[in-house]
Motif scaffolding. Structure first.
Motif, PDB file in Angstrom:
ATOM      1  N   ILE A  82       0.873  -1.284  -0.131  1.00 43.68           N
ATOM      2  CA  ILE A  82      -0.047   0.063  -0.080  1.00 43.68           C
ATOM      3  C   ILE A  82       0.837   1.242   0.091  1.00 43.68           C
ATOM      4  O   ILE A  82       0.539   2.255  -0.785  1.00 43.68           O
ATOM      5  CB  ILE A  82      -0.864   0.090   1.143  1.00 43.68           C
ATOM      6  N   LEU A 133       1.045   4.051  -2.538  1.00 44.28           N
ATOM      7  CA  LEU A 133       0.529   5.557  -2.469  1.00 44.28           C
ATOM      8  C   LEU A 133       2.018   6.447  -2.800  1.00 44.28           C
ATOM      9  O   LEU A 133       1.481   7.565  -3.115  1.00 44.28           O
ATOM     10  CB  LEU A 133       0.330   5.683  -1.048  1.00 44.28           C
ATOM     11  N   LYS A 141      -5.185   2.601   3.930  1.00 44.81           N
ATOM     12  CA  LYS A 141      -4.845   3.799   2.908  1.00 44.81           C
ATOM     13  C   LYS A 141      -5.086   5.037   3.107  1.00 44.81           C
ATOM     14  O   LYS A 141      -4.166   6.113   2.933  1.00 44.81           O
ATOM     15  CB  LYS A 141      -5.662   3.356   1.536  1.00 44.81           C
ATOM     16  N   ARG A 179      -1.852   7.722   3.568  1.00 41.13           N
ATOM     17  CA  ARG A 179      -2.145   8.691   2.443  1.00 41.13           C
ATOM     18  C   ARG A 179      -1.750   9.992   3.319  1.00 41.13           C
ATOM     19  O   ARG A 179      -1.255  11.053   2.816  1.00 41.13           O
ATOM     20  CB  ARG A 179      -3.263   8.889   1.647  1.00 41.13           C
ATOM     21  N   THR A 209      -7.991   5.061  -7.289  1.00 39.43           N
ATOM     22  CA  THR A 209      -7.071   5.874  -7.126  1.00 39.43           C
ATOM     23  C   THR A 209      -6.880   6.898  -8.015  1.00 39.43           C
ATOM     24  O   THR A 209      -6.071   7.760  -7.940  1.00 39.43           O
ATOM     25  CB  THR A 209      -5.598   5.045  -7.336  1.00 39.43           C
TER      26      THR A 209
END
Length: 921
Positions: free
Chosen positions: A304, A308, A344, A348, A439
């Motif tokens: 992940i 990102l 996520k 992020r 995304t």
């Protein structure tokens, strides 16, 4: 009509709103006649005044109905007070009822201020939803407790499981949304009328109404339709976080003093919980490999982070022309069971902040241009037994210490509007995992919470929701280290089995203080439903040894401690109002306590109204005493909640409970709890040397304030005494039915007037089974002369056991003569049918009418011998009960011990008794 209208104005001016409204209605009835000319527009004035009265009374529907019929508020100038109301209140009556959190005496001032200050803002004027009454009804419905573990275990995709899940959601979702609607309606007026907040309110109301109105799910087709409804509502709530943030920003721009930290915490906490419930139901229909409902098993956080990082590097380069690289350290093979969208979102936000701070610092260093040697953002992963720890380090200059606390507040941000849209995008690119799953959002030219300051507090909330956390280590002038701890969401772990996801409104103990009522309620349920270790199987059973007995005793002590703590938590949770959920939990607690023979503290509201002023003290805790005997087993009866006896202490005329509490603390009677009441009648302070003081029955003539003299026809004292005895009987029934006491475990100790009540209670019990009390001690007391005059009446009790009585009297007592004490003794022996050994009178030649004297050895010995023979589990009676439990034959006769062979325990008890008795003298 004019006369009635004038009378209404008079009552209105005096604050008598109902009387004024009645006059206005009567005048309006005359004005509505077809023949009424109404040259002074009296009907309009009456309607306007009725609206003002209704507002004062809080009747919003009536205020709205009357105000809508007024053509112009300016046409009804009755008085200055009316003008102030009608110029402001009537024009805003559609939203004034949203100020539920403010007292209506302040509405006029608040609305006058808003009328001037909000005219320049784009505001909407919301009205109550059509389903408001239904919402108010649903709010009080109990939420069903469900943990994440329970939720994940019900993720089967067979038709029956899907239908059951749909039925559960159909029942529970309206309760959760109704409570969120209630929270929003209780916000300040300026917040509710904000367009963004009002939009959130409208969406919540729509979801509530549509789910509530959906037909009962009974067939697979119904379940499929319900699934589409849930998907549709989920999509409508996707913009919720952005709208809340925008609305909060607008409100604070107008009123910087407004802080909504508690509301936002509760709102987002329950939002996360509700969305997990709804998302888990949607995922049940199409299960994915490696997923357990919404939880992904064996997820690699590194994957992940890499995804990102690539997105944010591309975005940062498009905005600034250059971007830092990401360097990975630690354990790249970390495995985590978690909700991917939560991970996520949190990563992020943290990575985005690191990228932005690094780029902007080096922009300033380069005079507005970036150099190629931007230091990397370092990500380190470590695997723990319970957590996965992710450390994100940047060299963005750090954060001053005085600013670090503010960074965790909702709405705090370093992004200013002058920085432009691009800087805002990097600062707050996306704040909610429940947005689009694609995304591609990172490439959009509009950001989801650009510069609103919701990223860090929501990241911490997501982490803490399942027992994790986020920490900041800032090094001013260099950079910042952010530590993200994520808890494994595996079945059977505390994060999935203990944490309550969605039943309470403000339900996460990690962020809310433990003393919060909602957390006290949640903690109480966990304690009530906690069970001991399972019993050994048949092949493991063995004869009971000291060790096994000690273990069993320890389990009982711990169980009693849990239930008493649960009771304290529930009492705190229901301190303001005992909701149905609290009452149900109290009933569950009572059943658990009865099953474990644990004595709970009596609850004041269960006692009769005259006996709710009391103090209850558990017996001494042997385990808490210093320096226990090595190897000795701790008697489970010497633990709070497991006592064998209850001593009810009744003060004398003009006394109160506090001195008897001191007596109980110094007595330290083993295995004995204490209950001290204040009498039902408070005495005037001017009659007392040391007020306050109370009385158990009438002693004074209300007209002359002289003491009532007993006579053949005098019944005032007797009737009042019987009323108090009835109250005491009701209190004892509460102790038996709700606290687990047996009648023969309850003892009465009364002084003076309190002793008279105790003796009369034995002679004339309201119920036959109440005659089976354990015993009574009366000090300086007598049977009421009015009762003696009525002649003997043998007492009929259930069973063979009759209570024992000890009367301690003084030959020098001027209030109650020795002759009266002897007459009381004779009457007790006749009515109780007791032997001389069971009902005793001890007259001391050198004492008067005072309470027990601590310095008198013979007097103290007399009391302790009586209690030693009768208290359960202690003294001679305790020895006899222990022998019977072991199967020994009962001894028919024991020769009385000589004085010099008295047990040491009696001497020790006397020594403990003396300080309290000296103080009471």
């Amino acid at each position: 009509a004019s006369q009635l209208h004038g009378e209404g104005n008079h009552f209105f001016g005096d604050g008598q709103w109902r009387a004024a409204a009645a006059r206005y209605r009567s005048a309006l009835a005359l004005c509505d006649s077809e023949a009424f000319p109404d040259p002074e527009n009296l009907a309009q004035r009456c309607r306007g005044n009725l609206a003002a009265c209704a507002l004062r009374e809080g009747d919003f529907d009536e205020a709205l109905r009357q105000s809508e019929s007024v053509s112009s508020p300016a046409s009804v100038p009755d008085s200055a007070t009316m003008i102030a109301w009608l110029d402001t209140a009537l024009s805003h009556v559609r939203h004034l009822h949203l100020c539920i959190a403010q007292p209506f005496v302040d509405v006029e001032r608040a609305d006058c201020r808003l009328a001037g200050e909000l005219s320049c803002c784009p505001m909407s004027w919301p009205s109550l939803p059509r389903s408001f009454k239904r919402i108010r009804e649903v709010i009080n419905s109990p939420c069903v407790n469900i943990s994440l573990g329970q939720l994940l275990r019900s993720t089967s995709s067979d038709p029956l499981s899907l239908q059951q899940s749909a039925q559960w959601l159909q029942n529970q979702l309206p309760i959760r949304f109704a409570r969120r609607i209630e929270d929003i309606l209780q916000l300040p007026h300026v917040v509710v009328i904000n367009p963004q907040i009002n939009s959130i309110l409208s969406t919540y109301i729509e979801t509530f109404e549509r789910v509530s109105a959906f037909p009962e799910v009974r067939t697979p087709d119904d379940e499929a339709d319900f699934l589409e409804l849930i998907k549709d509502q989920l999509a409508k709530h996707n913009s919720g976080t952005r709208l809340v943030a925008e609305g909060y920003r607008d409100v604070r721009a107008l009123y910087p003093s407004i802080r909504l930290e508690a509301f936002l915490h509760d709102h987002f906490t329950t939002r996360i919980a509700t969305r997990i419930l709804m998302d888990n139901y949607v995922e049940m229909r199409s299960p994915q490999p490696g997923f357990y409902g919404v939880v992904c098993q064996g997820m690699r956080p590194l994957d992940i982070i890499q995804q990102l990082s690539a997105e944010l590097i591309e975005l940062t380069r498009s905005l600034y022309g250059s971007a830092p690289e990401v360097e990975f350290r630690g354990n790249p093979d970390c495995i985590l069971d978690y909700i991917p969208r939560h991970v996520k979102y949190m990563l992020r936000e943290l990575l985005k902040n690191a990228f932005r701070s690094t780029v902007e610092r080096h922009l300033r260093k380069g005079g507005g241009s970036l150099t190629k040697d931007i230091p990397p953002v370092v990500v380190e992963l470590q695997q723990g037994d319970v957590h996965v720890i992710i450390k994100i380090s940047d060299q963005g200059g750090g954060m001053p210490k005085h600013v670090q606390k503010e960074a965790w507040q909702y709405g705090w941000t370093t992004v200013e509007s002058s920085h432009g849209e691009e800087a805002s995008m990097v600062a707050e690119e996306s704040c909610t995992w429940d947005r689009a799953r694609s995304t591609a959002v990172v490439h959009s030219k509009s950001s989801e919470l650009a510069g609103y300051g919701f990223g860090l507090p929501l990241t911490r909330l997501h982490a803490q929701y399942f027992g994790g956390d986020v920490f900041m280590q800032a090094m001013p002038g260099h950079g910042t280290d952010m530590y993200l701890m994520l808890t494994h969401l595996k079945e059977g772990t505390p994060s999935t089995e203990i944490d309550d996801l969605s039943t309470n409104l403000y339900a996460k103990a990690l962020l809310v203080e433990p003393t919060h009522p909602k957390n006290r309620f949640r903690h109480a349920l966990a304690l009530i439903r906690r069970r001991s270790a399972p019993a050994a199987g048949p092949e493991e059973c063995a004869p009971e040894t000291q060790a096994t007995a000690s273990s069993s005793s320890g389990q009982r002590r711990h169980r009693a401690r849990d239930l008493l703590q649960a009771q304290e938590d529930l009492e705190m949770a229901g301190a303001r109002s005992a909701t149905k959920a609290v009452l149900d939990a109290l009933e569950e607690l009572r059943e658990e306590a009865a099953a474990g023979s644990v004595h709970l503290r009596p609850q004041p509201w269960r006692f009769p109204a005259g006996l709710r002023d009391f103090e209850y003290r558990h017996g001494p805790d042997q385990e808490a005493q210093a320096q226990p005997v090595p190897g000795a087993a701790i008697d489970e009866g010497c633990a709070p909640g497991l006592e064998r006896n209850l001593m009810i202490m009744l003060h004398g005329f003009g006394g109160r409970k506090e001195p008897f509490l001191g007596l109980a603390e110094n007595l330290q009677l083993p295995k004995t709890a204490t209950l001290c009441f204040n009498g039902p009648e408070a005495l005037p302070d001017e009659l007392l040397d040391d007020p306050p003081g109370f009385s158990w029955f009438a002693m004074l003539d209300e007209e002359t304030m002289d003491f009532i003299r007993p006579s053949a026809k005098e019944r005032r004292r007797l009737l009042s005494l019987e009323a108090s005895a009835k109250l005491l009987a009701e209190a004892i029934e509460v102790l038996v039915d709700h606290c687990g006491w047996l009648h023969n475990e309850i003892f009465l100790l009364g002084y003076g007037q309190g002793g008279t009540l105790a003796l009369d209670f034995l002679l004339r019990p309201p119920s036959p089974r109440l005659g089976r009390l354990g015993g009574v001690v009366g000090v300086a007391t007598e049977v009421l002369p009015e009762r003696l005059a009525k002649g003997p009446r043998p007492l009929v009790v259930e069973g063979d056991e009759v209570p024992s009585v000890l009367l301690i009297h003084g030959a020098l007592d001027k209030q109650t003569s020795p002759a009266a004490a002897k007459a009381s003794l004779q009457r007790l022996q006749e009515d109780l049918g007791a032997l001389e050994e069971e009902v005793k009178l001890k007259v001391f030649p050198d004492r008067g009418g005072e309470m027990l004297r601590g310095g008198h050895e013979e007097e103290s010995r007399c009391l302790m011998e009586f209690l030693s023979d009768r208290l359960h589990g202690v003294g001679r009676r305790g020895s006899q009960e222990a022998m019977e439990k072991l199967g020994a034959e009962q001894v028919s006769f024991v020769e009385k011990l000589p004085e010099d062979a008295m047990p040491f325990a009696v001497d020790y008890a006397m020594a403990a008794l003396q300080p309290s008795l000296s103080e009471m003298d």
